[in-house]
Design a protein around this motif. Structure first.
Motif, PDB file in Angstrom:
ATOM      1  N   UNK A 251      -7.995 112.529  41.248  1.00 46.18           N
ATOM      2  CA  UNK A 251      -6.911 112.287  40.288  1.00 46.18           C
ATOM      3  C   UNK A 251      -7.154 110.979  39.531  1.00 46.18           C
ATOM      4  N   UNK A 252      -7.588 109.939  40.255  1.00 43.88           N
ATOM      5  CA  UNK A 252      -7.848 108.630  39.651  1.00 43.88           C
ATOM      6  C   UNK A 252      -9.316 108.287  39.844  1.00 43.88           C
ATOM      7  N   UNK A 253      -9.971 107.881  38.782  1.00 43.91           N
ATOM      8  CA  UNK A 253     -11.375 107.495  38.854  1.00 43.91           C
ATOM      9  C   UNK A 253     -11.466 105.981  39.016  1.00 43.91           C
ATOM     10  N   UNK A 254     -12.055 105.542  40.109  1.00 43.20           N
ATOM     11  CA  UNK A 254     -12.178 104.115  40.389  1.00 43.20           C
ATOM     12  C   UNK A 254     -13.515 103.605  39.882  1.00 43.20           C
ATOM     13  N   UNK A 255     -13.468 102.466  39.186  1.00 46.66           N
ATOM     14  CA  UNK A 255     -14.687 101.857  38.669  1.00 46.66           C
ATOM     15  C   UNK A 255     -15.147 100.745  39.602  1.00 46.66           C
ATOM     16  N   UNK A 256     -16.443 100.612  39.722  1.00 39.72           N
ATOM     17  CA  UNK A 256     -17.016  99.579  40.584  1.00 39.72           C
ATOM     18  C   UNK A 256     -16.826  98.207  39.940  1.00 39.72           C
ATOM     19  N   UNK A 257     -16.305  97.281  40.718  1.00 41.79           N
ATOM     20  CA  UNK A 257     -16.029  95.933  40.222  1.00 41.79           C
ATOM     21  C   UNK A 257     -16.894  94.938  40.990  1.00 41.79           C
ATOM     22  N   UNK A 258     -17.580  94.079  40.234  1.00 41.10           N
ATOM     23  CA  UNK A 258     -18.420  93.064  40.864  1.00 41.10           C
ATOM     24  C   UNK A 258     -17.539  91.963  41.454  1.00 41.10           C
ATOM     25  N   UNK A 259     -17.751  91.651  42.712  1.00 43.23           N
ATOM     26  CA  UNK A 259     -16.962  90.630  43.402  1.00 43.23           C
ATOM     27  C   UNK A 259     -17.838  89.405  43.657  1.00 43.23           C
ATOM     28  N   UNK A 260     -17.351  88.235  43.235  1.00 38.65           N
ATOM     29  CA  UNK A 260     -18.089  86.991  43.443  1.00 38.65           C
ATOM     30  C   UNK A 260     -17.389  86.161  44.506  1.00 38.65           C
ATOM     31  N   UNK A 261     -18.162  85.495  45.311  1.00 35.29           N
ATOM     32  CA  UNK A 261     -17.616  84.663  46.386  1.00 35.29           C
ATOM     33  C   UNK A 261     -17.711  83.170  46.089  1.00 35.29           C
TER      34      UNK A 261
END
Length: 218
Positions: A29-39
């Motif tokens: 139903x919902x398409x999730x996009x990959x998000x770059x995570x910085x630490x």
């Protein structure tokens, strides 16, 4: 009448269609996009990584308060060589300690407990610098000893780095003073002929005046 056929009995007892694969394709139903995570640790190398529990001393309440349990790290910056101590809570990843390790810092055993040690630091975990007294406790004596030795080695290396920096700055200052002194001597030497010429000009005027006075006297 009860059935005596084992296969038929199993078919009757098994729930209908529980594990049956119909082969139908269901679109999300919902398409999730990959998000770059910085630490914030991308430009740093981990020197040490240990599990521990951290406390800070509350001056107002005159007691130790738990900051969190998680992973404590020493991170060395790849460019400037500075090292900071960072500790995050294991579940929430919230930062509970974040400060540079500098040459003036010392770490020592806490109240005879070989699994714990204490130190002072200007900490930035809450978004502003605060002078904190920390206590950290490890599951084993070996981990605590490793932490203390690494902490002291880093502080000593930063002290040598500061001394080299001060020596370089002093050498640069001396070189600058030497250049300025040399330049001043050259300027002084260059002014000498002009000064002599200026002194000669009044002298010539005085001689002319003397000749004129002699003519008047005659």
């Amino acid at each position: 009448m009860a059935s005596t056929d084992p296969e038929r009995r199993e078919d009757e007892d098994a729930p209908a269609g529980d594990d049956e694969d119909t082969g139908a394709q269901v679109a999300p139903i919902v398409k999730l996009e990959e998000v770059a995570v910085t630490t914030g640790e991308e430009d740093e190398d981990a020197i040490l990584d240990l599990k521990a529990k951290l406390y800070r001393f509350d001056k107002d309440g005159n007691q130790w308060k738990e900051r969190g349990a998680g992973t404590v790290k020493f991170l060395k910056h790849k460019n400037n060589g500075k090292v900071r101590l960072v500790m995050r809570q294991s579940k929430t990843l919230k930062i509970c300690a974040n400060h540079l390790v500098i040459s003036s810092m010392t770490v020592q055993e806490h109240a005879g407990n070989e699994k714990s040690c204490v130190w002072h630091a200007a900490d930035f975990a809450d978004g502003e610098l605060k002078n904190e007294l920390f206590c950290i406790r490890f599951p084993s004596i070996e981990n605590c000893k490793t932490f203390k030795e690494t902490f002291q080695e880093i502080a000593e290396s930063q002290q040598k780095k500061d001394e080299n920096k001060d020596a370089s700055a002093a050498a640069g200052l001396l070189e600058k003073l030497s250049v300025e002194e040399k330049k001043g001597e050259e300027d002084k030497a260059g002014d000498t002929p002009a000064k002599t010429k200026e002194e000669d000009e009044p002298k010539g005027e005085a001689e002319k005046k003397s000749d004129a006075e002699k003519k008047n006297d005659e």
